[in-house]
Design an enzyme around this catalytic site. Sequence first.
Site, PDB file in Angstrom:
ATOM      1  N   HIS A  59       0.975  -1.408   0.068  1.00 57.31           N
ATOM      2  CA  HIS A  59      -0.069   0.068   0.355  1.00 57.31           C
ATOM      3  C   HIS A  59       0.594   1.444  -0.108  1.00 57.31           C
ATOM      4  O   HIS A  59       0.944   1.987   1.000  1.00 57.31           O
ATOM      5  CB  HIS A  59      -0.590   0.156   1.279  1.00 57.31           C
ATOM      6  CG  HIS A  59      -1.678  -1.134   0.766  1.00 57.31           C
ATOM      7  ND1 HIS A  59      -3.271  -0.538   0.737  1.00 57.31           N
ATOM      8  CD2 HIS A  59      -1.700  -2.243   1.586  1.00 57.31           C
ATOM      9  CE1 HIS A  59      -3.908  -1.586   0.846  1.00 57.31           C
ATOM     10  NE2 HIS A  59      -2.653  -3.053   1.372  1.00 57.31           N
ATOM     11  N   GLN A 152     -11.680   0.044  -0.470  1.00 55.26           N
ATOM     12  CA  GLN A 152     -10.502   0.484   0.128  1.00 55.26           C
ATOM     13  C   GLN A 152     -12.113  -0.045   1.748  1.00 55.26           C
ATOM     14  O   GLN A 152     -11.775  -0.355   2.281  1.00 55.26           O
ATOM     15  CB  GLN A 152      -9.842   1.182   1.462  1.00 55.26           C
ATOM     16  CG  GLN A 152      -9.365   0.759   2.665  1.00 55.26           C
ATOM     17  CD  GLN A 152      -8.576  -0.364   3.640  1.00 55.26           C
ATOM     18  OE1 GLN A 152      -7.240   0.354   3.149  1.00 55.26           O
ATOM     19  NE2 GLN A 152      -9.549  -0.977   4.138  1.00 55.26           N
ATOM     20  N   HIS A 210      -8.067  -8.403  -2.069  1.00 52.51           N
ATOM     21  CA  HIS A 210      -8.120  -8.421  -0.804  1.00 52.51           C
ATOM     22  C   HIS A 210      -9.454  -9.400  -0.070  1.00 52.51           C
ATOM     23  O   HIS A 210     -10.145  -8.761  -0.409  1.00 52.51           O
ATOM     24  CB  HIS A 210      -8.498  -7.365   0.645  1.00 52.51           C
ATOM     25  CG  HIS A 210      -6.942  -6.181   0.276  1.00 52.51           C
ATOM     26  ND1 HIS A 210      -6.685  -5.123  -0.488  1.00 52.51           N
ATOM     27  CD2 HIS A 210      -6.116  -5.924   1.893  1.00 52.51           C
ATOM     28  CE1 HIS A 210      -5.705  -4.955  -0.701  1.00 52.51           C
ATOM     29  NE2 HIS A 210      -5.633  -5.483   0.936  1.00 52.51           N
ATOM     30  N   GLU A 213      -9.746 -11.153   4.895  1.00 55.65           N
ATOM     31  CA  GLU A 213      -8.753 -10.580   5.826  1.00 55.65           C
ATOM     32  C   GLU A 213      -9.705 -10.886   6.884  1.00 55.65           C
ATOM     33  O   GLU A 213     -10.008  -9.697   7.336  1.00 55.65           O
ATOM     34  CB  GLU A 213      -8.141  -9.519   5.200  1.00 55.65           C
ATOM     35  CG  GLU A 213      -6.770  -9.562   6.602  1.00 55.65           C
ATOM     36  CD  GLU A 213      -6.821  -7.793   6.186  1.00 55.65           C
ATOM     37  OE1 GLU A 213      -6.521  -6.950   4.922  1.00 55.65           O
ATOM     38  OE2 GLU A 213      -5.288  -7.760   6.814  1.00 55.65           O
TER      39      GLU A 213
END
Length: 432
Positions: A59, A152, A210, A213
């Site tokens: 990131h 995000q 992602h 997680e």
Amino acid sequence: MFDLIIRNANLPDGRQGVDLGLKGGKITAIERSIAATAGDDIDATGRLVSPPFCDPHFHMDATLSLGMPRMNVSGTLLEGIALWGELRPLLTKEALVERALRYCDLAVSQGLLYIRSHVDTSDPRLVTAEALLEVKEKVAPYIDLQLVAFPQDGYYRAPDGVRSLERALDMGIGIVGGIPHFERTMEDGTRSVEALCRIAADRGLPVDMHCDETDDPMSRHIETLAAQTVRFGLKGRVAGSHLTSMHSMDNYYVSKLIPLIAEAEINVIPNPLINIMLQGRHDTYPKRRGMTRVRELMAAGLNVSFGHDCVMDPWYSMGSGDMLEVAHMAIHVAQMAGIEDKHKIFDAITVNSAKTMGLDGYGLDIGCKADLIVLQAADVTEALRLKPNRLFVIKAGKVIARTAPRIGELFLGGRPASIDCAQDYLPQTPQR
Ligand code: FE2
């Protein structure tokens, strides 16, 4: 005639005393002893020469922002996301570029020349995308930087999340990201995986999501990602990052899941430093490790590569751009300390990562790019144990960074002496 000859090198596959001739930005000779001369020579006697490290999950928009505007008190992933949300409206393109370039300098000094960075697209201003696209161009002579459009705050959960992600792709970001476990509901997560895979198929782009997680064993979005990968013909072009819920899943279910991931040829990217730091935070004892099932995924033939994920940001106050530190943690958390295991772990920060990132010309064969590093270690197992200095970092046949060997000066009862910190006290390293 060569531009550069690296003499008497040890290679990751165990070959010793090999000369590498570099010319025109390519490796043009690998021989026991090159008789010809070169513009420049490096004596690599007793040193490991490897292709550069690759980080497939980072990131860069958040890096080096530790403490802005405050520290993460609970240390959890969720407070990190909240904290990043506080910082995001304050971000400027100039500050993002400055921090990213500082990180890239550090990365080069560590022999890290290939990086895939997620870029948060949650703020419709998209200063993150503007900044990282500028950085990508600026560092292109020495770092191959890939960018992922990463929602995000959730593709559906963030206001304008759907449109912002598409705009970031229109701006030139070349990989589709996602975060299904952070959507409001399981159903929204499932829908997001389908929508994002459809976008990737329509635009001919790879996917890097992602995924799961979390310590919640019921977080099973990887199952959907595998199914949608097959459905949209994206086999081999999709990466599943983190997959930490697999750590907590029922073994029977995992015995069904791993073959599905293998069928879809999904590249798996655990992030050992961040997973061990952020997962298991709601446990008392016993406390889960949270990293996905690395050994089992490798045994199933899956391409597993490790990411650094974070350096000095809202999620992680540590980190140094060193992929050997990442691999070192992976060895411990996955309990993979055998000699064969260590070679697999080294592959995960080099050739496997290169495969995940789809890099052309990466490796140690004739015709590969003349991108190489010389380490102050004799072989792969020493490199993983010692995280030694990168003595030379070579890009396109030219030295772009060098670090002096770590030599200790001793003063013992008036008997001055020096030791090569990487080698003088080593036992004979066993062969595989
Ligand atoms: Fe990440």
